[in-house]
Design a protein around this motif. Sequence first.
Motif, PDB file in Angstrom:
ATOM      1  N   ALA A  54      15.460   2.471   2.676  1.00 26.65           N
ATOM      2  CA  ALA A  54      15.054   3.705   3.352  1.00 26.65           C
ATOM      3  C   ALA A  54      14.002   3.406   4.424  1.00 26.65           C
ATOM      4  CB  ALA A  54      14.507   4.696   2.334  1.00 26.65           C
ATOM      5  N   ASP A  55      13.085   2.495   4.130  1.00 25.73           N
ATOM      6  CA  ASP A  55      12.085   2.106   5.132  1.00 25.73           C
ATOM      7  C   ASP A  55      12.738   1.439   6.328  1.00 25.73           C
ATOM      8  OD1 ASP A  55      10.077   3.097   3.534  1.00 25.73           O
ATOM      9  OD2 ASP A  55       9.501   1.142   2.717  1.00 25.73           O
ATOM     10  N   LEU A  56      13.721   0.586   6.093  1.00 26.76           N
ATOM     11  CA  LEU A  56      14.407  -0.097   7.188  1.00 26.76           C
ATOM     12  C   LEU A  56      15.191   0.869   8.067  1.00 26.76           C
ATOM     13  CD1 LEU A  56      15.624  -3.330   5.367  1.00 26.76           C
ATOM     14  CD2 LEU A  56      13.811  -3.136   7.071  1.00 26.76           C
ATOM     15  N   SER A  57      15.668   1.965   7.480  1.00 26.66           N
ATOM     16  CA  SER A  57      16.427   2.938   8.265  1.00 26.66           C
ATOM     17  C   SER A  57      15.521   3.778   9.167  1.00 26.66           C
ATOM     18  CB  SER A  57      17.234   3.850   7.345  1.00 26.66           C
ATOM     19  OG  SER A  57      16.362   4.680   6.593  1.00 26.66           O
ATOM     20  N   LEU A  58      14.212   3.758   8.939  1.00 29.79           N
ATOM     21  CA  LEU A  58      13.274   4.544   9.753  1.00 29.79           C
ATOM     22  C   LEU A  58      12.899   3.872  11.068  1.00 29.79           C
ATOM     23  CD1 LEU A  58      10.869   5.799   6.960  1.00 29.79           C
ATOM     24  CD2 LEU A  58      12.665   7.091   8.125  1.00 29.79           C
ATOM     25  N   GLY A  59      13.306   2.635  11.255  1.00 30.29           N
ATOM     26  CA  GLY A  59      12.990   1.924  12.486  1.00 30.29           C
ATOM     27  C   GLY A  59      12.127   0.710  12.199  1.00 30.29           C
ATOM     28  N   PRO A  60      12.114  -0.233  13.132  1.00 26.37           N
ATOM     29  CA  PRO A  60      11.408  -1.488  12.871  1.00 26.37           C
ATOM     30  C   PRO A  60       9.893  -1.340  12.740  1.00 26.37           C
ATOM     31  CG  PRO A  60      12.380  -1.491  15.071  1.00 26.37           C
ATOM     32  CD  PRO A  60      12.824  -0.237  14.398  1.00 26.37           C
ATOM     33  N   ALA A  61       9.273  -0.465  13.510  1.00 27.71           N
ATOM     34  CA  ALA A  61       7.810  -0.335  13.457  1.00 27.71           C
ATOM     35  C   ALA A  61       7.362   0.270  12.126  1.00 27.71           C
ATOM     36  CB  ALA A  61       7.313   0.503  14.622  1.00 27.71           C
ATOM     37  N   VAL A  62       8.021   1.340  11.717  1.00 27.33           N
ATOM     38  CA  VAL A  62       7.659   1.996  10.451  1.00 27.33           C
ATOM     39  C   VAL A  62       7.992   1.083   9.277  1.00 27.33           C
ATOM     40  CG1 VAL A  62       8.144   3.986   8.978  1.00 27.33           C
ATOM     41  CG2 VAL A  62       7.958   4.285  11.441  1.00 27.33           C
ATOM     42  N   GLY A  68       4.992  -4.322   5.134  1.00 25.11           N
ATOM     43  CA  GLY A  68       3.792  -5.159   5.250  1.00 25.11           C
ATOM     44  C   GLY A  68       2.674  -4.680   4.339  1.00 25.11           C
ATOM     45  N   ALA A  69       2.499  -3.366   4.233  1.00 26.94           N
ATOM     46  CA  ALA A  69       1.474  -2.830   3.337  1.00 26.94           C
ATOM     47  C   ALA A  69       1.774  -3.192   1.885  1.00 26.94           C
ATOM     48  CB  ALA A  69       1.375  -1.314   3.494  1.00 26.94           C
ATOM     49  N   ASP A 123       7.018   3.471  -7.787  1.00 28.20           N
ATOM     50  CA  ASP A 123       8.033   2.896  -6.906  1.00 28.20           C
ATOM     51  C   ASP A 123       8.268   1.457  -7.338  1.00 28.20           C
ATOM     52  OD1 ASP A 123       9.768   2.251  -4.902  1.00 28.20           O
ATOM     53  OD2 ASP A 123       8.314   2.446  -3.277  1.00 28.20           O
ATOM     54  N   VAL A 124       9.469   1.171  -7.800  1.00 26.01           N
ATOM     55  CA  VAL A 124       9.779  -0.175  -8.272  1.00 26.01           C
ATOM     56  C   VAL A 124       9.787  -1.171  -7.119  1.00 26.01           C
ATOM     57  CG1 VAL A 124      12.294   0.019  -8.162  1.00 26.01           C
ATOM     58  CG2 VAL A 124      11.268  -1.461  -9.854  1.00 26.01           C
ATOM     59  N   ASP A 125      10.095  -0.717  -5.924  1.00 29.80           N
ATOM     60  CA  ASP A 125      10.100  -1.608  -4.761  1.00 29.80           C
ATOM     61  C   ASP A 125       8.699  -2.096  -4.422  1.00 29.80           C
ATOM     62  OD1 ASP A 125      12.815  -1.390  -4.532  1.00 29.80           O
ATOM     63  OD2 ASP A 125      12.722   0.246  -3.080  1.00 29.80           O
ATOM     64  N   SER A 126       7.691  -1.267  -4.650  1.00 31.97           N
ATOM     65  CA  SER A 126       6.330  -1.725  -4.382  1.00 31.97           C
ATOM     66  C   SER A 126       5.951  -2.850  -5.342  1.00 31.97           C
ATOM     67  CB  SER A 126       5.336  -0.571  -4.468  1.00 31.97           C
ATOM     68  OG  SER A 126       5.231  -0.097  -5.782  1.00 31.97           O
ATOM     69  N   MET A 127       6.469  -2.815  -6.544  1.00 25.99           N
ATOM     70  CA  MET A 127       6.214  -3.906  -7.485  1.00 25.99           C
ATOM     71  C   MET A 127       6.861  -5.197  -6.978  1.00 25.99           C
ATOM     72  SD  MET A 127       6.740  -3.967 -11.566  1.00 25.99           S
ATOM     73  CE  MET A 127       7.928  -5.218 -11.931  1.00 25.99           C
ATOM     74  N   PHE A 128       8.073  -5.113  -6.458  1.00 28.29           N
ATOM     75  CA  PHE A 128       8.735  -6.301  -5.893  1.00 28.29           C
ATOM     76  C   PHE A 128       7.958  -6.831  -4.692  1.00 28.29           C
ATOM     77  CE2 PHE A 128      12.978  -4.464  -7.467  1.00 28.29           C
ATOM     78  CZ  PHE A 128      12.852  -5.118  -8.681  1.00 28.29           C
ATOM     79  N   LEU A 129       7.538  -5.929  -3.803  1.00 28.21           N
ATOM     80  CA  LEU A 129       6.816  -6.350  -2.609  1.00 28.21           C
ATOM     81  C   LEU A 129       5.444  -6.937  -2.953  1.00 28.21           C
ATOM     82  CD1 LEU A 129       7.701  -3.429  -0.172  1.00 28.21           C
ATOM     83  CD2 LEU A 129       8.500  -5.797  -0.062  1.00 28.21           C
ATOM     84  N   ASN A 130       4.747  -6.313  -3.905  1.00 26.12           N
ATOM     85  CA  ASN A 130       3.446  -6.843  -4.311  1.00 26.12           C
ATOM     86  C   ASN A 130       3.579  -8.248  -4.882  1.00 26.12           C
ATOM     87  OD1 ASN A 130       2.234  -4.423  -3.599  1.00 26.12           O
ATOM     88  ND2 ASN A 130       2.274  -3.615  -5.673  1.00 26.12           N
ATOM     89  N   THR A 131       4.579  -8.456  -5.722  1.00 22.53           N
ATOM     90  CA  THR A 131       4.791  -9.768  -6.332  1.00 22.53           C
ATOM     91  C   THR A 131       5.192 -10.791  -5.278  1.00 22.53           C
ATOM     92  OG1 THR A 131       5.463  -8.656  -8.368  1.00 22.53           O
ATOM     93  CG2 THR A 131       6.026 -10.972  -8.162  1.00 22.53           C
ATOM     94  N   ALA A 132       6.033 -10.393  -4.338  1.00 28.32           N
ATOM     95  CA  ALA A 132       6.412 -11.303  -3.252  1.00 28.32           C
ATOM     96  C   ALA A 132       5.206 -11.658  -2.390  1.00 28.32           C
ATOM     97  CB  ALA A 132       7.508 -10.680  -2.390  1.00 28.32           C
TER      98      ALA A 132
END
Length: 182
Positions: A54-62, A68-69, A123-132
């Motif tokens: 969903a974040d990727l569908s909002l455009g590259p900057a968003v 990144g956050a 948000d399970v994706d934030s857990m993946f991103l934090n771990t990465a």
Amino acid sequence: MRQGTDGQAVIRFRAVGVSLLLAHLLLVGWLSLRPLDVPWVTAANLSPFAGIKADLSLGPAVAARRIGAGLLLLAPLGVLLPMAGGRLHVSPWSSLARTVAAGALISLAIELGQTGVPGQVVDVDSMFLNTAGVAIAHVLVVPAGRARLRRGGPRRVREVSRSGHEAPQGSTPTISRVGMAP
């Protein structure tokens, strides 16, 4: 890193690591677990990578800002956890595995803590991103930092004489004899 002739340096290094780790965890806790006053809250995201799509569908900057956050929130743990441990001579793979596992558990604890906070959404994706983020920071900084600290530490170079034999290093310490008890 073990205590040796520079034991005070090791203790200071660990103390700085633990202090920075606690400060970072307090900041993350404040950012992630404070109640938010919002008019509406989205549903929890429990399907993996749906939020990233969903974040990727909002455009590259968003997408770059949101992803990144997520990567940067716990990324300092990738450096601070090994720093708090203070070990220089450890397998890079086991250090990475321990650090990533600890980062994943901290991220899971934050996500579980958010279930009871008004305005915060799990948000399970934030857990993946934090771990990465923890893994990336560890891989980029810790091996090079440990190698530099090992080089800069006390040098244990054996002196070799011209004949190819090791130079004498002084007398061997002996233990004084203690008499037998009656």
